[in-house]
Design a protein around this motif. Sequence first.
Motif, PDB file in Angstrom:
ATOM      1  N   ALA A 201       0.833  -1.211   0.000  1.00  0.00           N
ATOM      2  CA  ALA A 201       0.000   0.000   0.000  1.00  0.00           C
ATOM      3  C   ALA A 201       0.864   1.255   0.000  1.00  0.00           C
ATOM      4  CB  ALA A 201      -0.930  -0.011   1.214  1.00  0.00           C
ATOM      5  N   ALA A 202       2.038   1.182   0.626  1.00  0.00           N
ATOM      6  CA  ALA A 202       2.921   2.355   0.703  1.00  0.00           C
ATOM      7  C   ALA A 202       3.655   2.604  -0.613  1.00  0.00           C
ATOM      8  CB  ALA A 202       3.927   2.177   1.840  1.00  0.00           C
ATOM      9  N   GLY A 203       3.567   1.651  -1.546  1.00  0.00           N
ATOM     10  CA  GLY A 203       4.177   1.879  -2.865  1.00  0.00           C
ATOM     11  C   GLY A 203       5.481   1.149  -3.107  1.00  0.00           C
ATOM     12  N   ALA A 204       5.771   0.117  -2.289  1.00  0.00           N
ATOM     13  CA  ALA A 204       7.014  -0.641  -2.504  1.00  0.00           C
ATOM     14  C   ALA A 204       6.977  -1.331  -3.873  1.00  0.00           C
ATOM     15  CB  ALA A 204       7.188  -1.677  -1.401  1.00  0.00           C
ATOM     16  N   ASP A 205       8.161  -1.516  -4.449  1.00  0.00           N
ATOM     17  CA  ASP A 205       8.271  -2.191  -5.752  1.00  0.00           C
ATOM     18  C   ASP A 205       8.381  -3.702  -5.580  1.00  0.00           C
ATOM     19  OD1 ASP A 205       8.572   0.164  -7.605  1.00  0.00           O
ATOM     20  OD2 ASP A 205      10.195   0.560  -6.185  1.00  0.00           O
ATOM     21  N   GLY A 206       8.561  -4.130  -4.334  1.00  0.00           N
ATOM     22  CA  GLY A 206       8.691  -5.565  -4.128  1.00  0.00           C
ATOM     23  C   GLY A 206       8.854  -5.895  -2.667  1.00  0.00           C
ATOM     24  N   LEU A 207       8.912  -7.205  -2.399  1.00  0.00           N
ATOM     25  CA  LEU A 207       9.043  -7.710  -1.029  1.00  0.00           C
ATOM     26  C   LEU A 207      10.080  -8.818  -1.017  1.00  0.00           C
ATOM     27  CD1 LEU A 207       5.203  -8.126  -0.416  1.00  0.00           C
ATOM     28  CD2 LEU A 207       6.664  -6.508   0.831  1.00  0.00           C
ATOM     29  N   ILE A 208      10.753  -8.962   0.119  1.00  0.00           N
ATOM     30  CA  ILE A 208      11.597 -10.149   0.308  1.00  0.00           C
ATOM     31  C   ILE A 208      11.131 -10.790   1.606  1.00  0.00           C
ATOM     32  CG2 ILE A 208      13.518  -8.717   1.246  1.00  0.00           C
ATOM     33  CD1 ILE A 208      15.408 -10.941   0.033  1.00  0.00           C
TER      34      ILE A 208
ATOM     35  N   LEU B 210      -4.966  -6.622  -3.519  1.00  0.00           N
ATOM     36  CA  LEU B 210      -4.654  -5.255  -3.087  1.00  0.00           C
ATOM     37  C   LEU B 210      -4.096  -4.444  -4.249  1.00  0.00           C
ATOM     38  CD1 LEU B 210      -4.311  -3.102  -0.888  1.00  0.00           C
ATOM     39  CD2 LEU B 210      -2.172  -4.197  -0.211  1.00  0.00           C
ATOM     40  N   ARG B 211      -3.235  -5.056  -5.027  1.00  0.00           N
ATOM     41  CA  ARG B 211      -2.640  -4.319  -6.158  1.00  0.00           C
ATOM     42  C   ARG B 211      -3.697  -3.949  -7.193  1.00  0.00           C
ATOM     43  NH1 ARG B 211       2.105  -3.624  -7.830  1.00  0.00           N
ATOM     44  NH2 ARG B 211       1.844  -4.687  -9.821  1.00  0.00           N
ATOM     45  N   THR B 212      -4.680  -4.806  -7.351  1.00  0.00           N
ATOM     46  CA  THR B 212      -5.763  -4.506  -8.286  1.00  0.00           C
ATOM     47  C   THR B 212      -6.529  -3.289  -7.792  1.00  0.00           C
ATOM     48  OG1 THR B 212      -5.932  -6.837  -8.758  1.00  0.00           O
ATOM     49  CG2 THR B 212      -7.777  -5.493  -9.469  1.00  0.00           C
TER      50      THR B 212
END
Length: 318
Positions: free
Chosen positions: A270-277, A310-312
Amino acid sequence: MAARGLMIQDIQGESTRMVGLAGDTSMLSEEAILRHECVERVMRVSEPYKLAGRRFHPQDTVVEATEAARIGGGHFAVMAGPCSVESEEQILSIARDVKHSGAHFLRGGAFKPRSSPYAFQGLGLDGLEMMKIAREKTGLPIVTEIMSQEYCEIFARDVDVIQVGARNMQNFPLLREVGALGKPVLLKRGLSCSIDELLQAADYVLVGGKSPVILCERGIRTFETATRNTLDLSAVPVLKKKSHLPVVIDPSHGTGHWDLVYPMALAAVAAGADGLIIEVHNQPERALCDGQQSITPFLFDRLMRKIGQLRTVLAENL
Ligand code: PEP
Ligand code: MN
């Protein structure tokens, strides 16, 4: 300018061209540069990070590990896997599970930076071989941590994304060397490093001119003891404003508790991160490292579905 040891970055805009000069520019006179007919304006930039900063690179950088695994500039990617590679069966089983749930990269430490010298230190080169087998069987590109320059050549050849861990974020000789390898570098924020220090560390890598950088916020040390670290989620919009580089959030090290990973991963999206690890383990209670913050493949699968939803929603024009 290059003869004076300065790095030159040429940015062609629609109607103007900008030339960035990085290095010790104190000997340059603005008046002398302005005497050239083609120069309209000379601007001294105060930020200490010239290459990671947005000023000379307004568009988001897309880091491409493989054709199918891109991150940044609208490409969202999830890196998932155990903290450490423990055996071929373990890494293969987790790799298959996370791939099935839609992960884009397989993470797994072969060389582990442990606080105690008596704790499991990772399988080293044997662990790297197991990561390569998992890549071959699943097609997932691999992310793994480098701890010493002596392995640079091997990592340049065998690893898709080279992780520089929080404890090495200010290991400047290592940063310079990985910057020359030509492989994407996942640079994790140091435990007590500011955002500006992270961006300066990124410049150490970028100065090599070959390796793109992905920034990673993984929690910082604060007075709070309820979590292992304090995940600085505001680092996402702050970094996106200051830098063109992709930003990844690590909710596993950021919180230290498996049940906090799901909500903080969603918050990062939601905060706009480009990815997760994210640390995923098939038997977290038996993990040799970081089991308490690892989620199961089952929970990871649920999380990936929720991230998709969420991204949708976030992409909808409200
Ligand atoms: C890791 O990713 O397993 C790790 C050790 O990360 P950090 O450097 O952020 O502690
Ligand atoms: Mn870990």
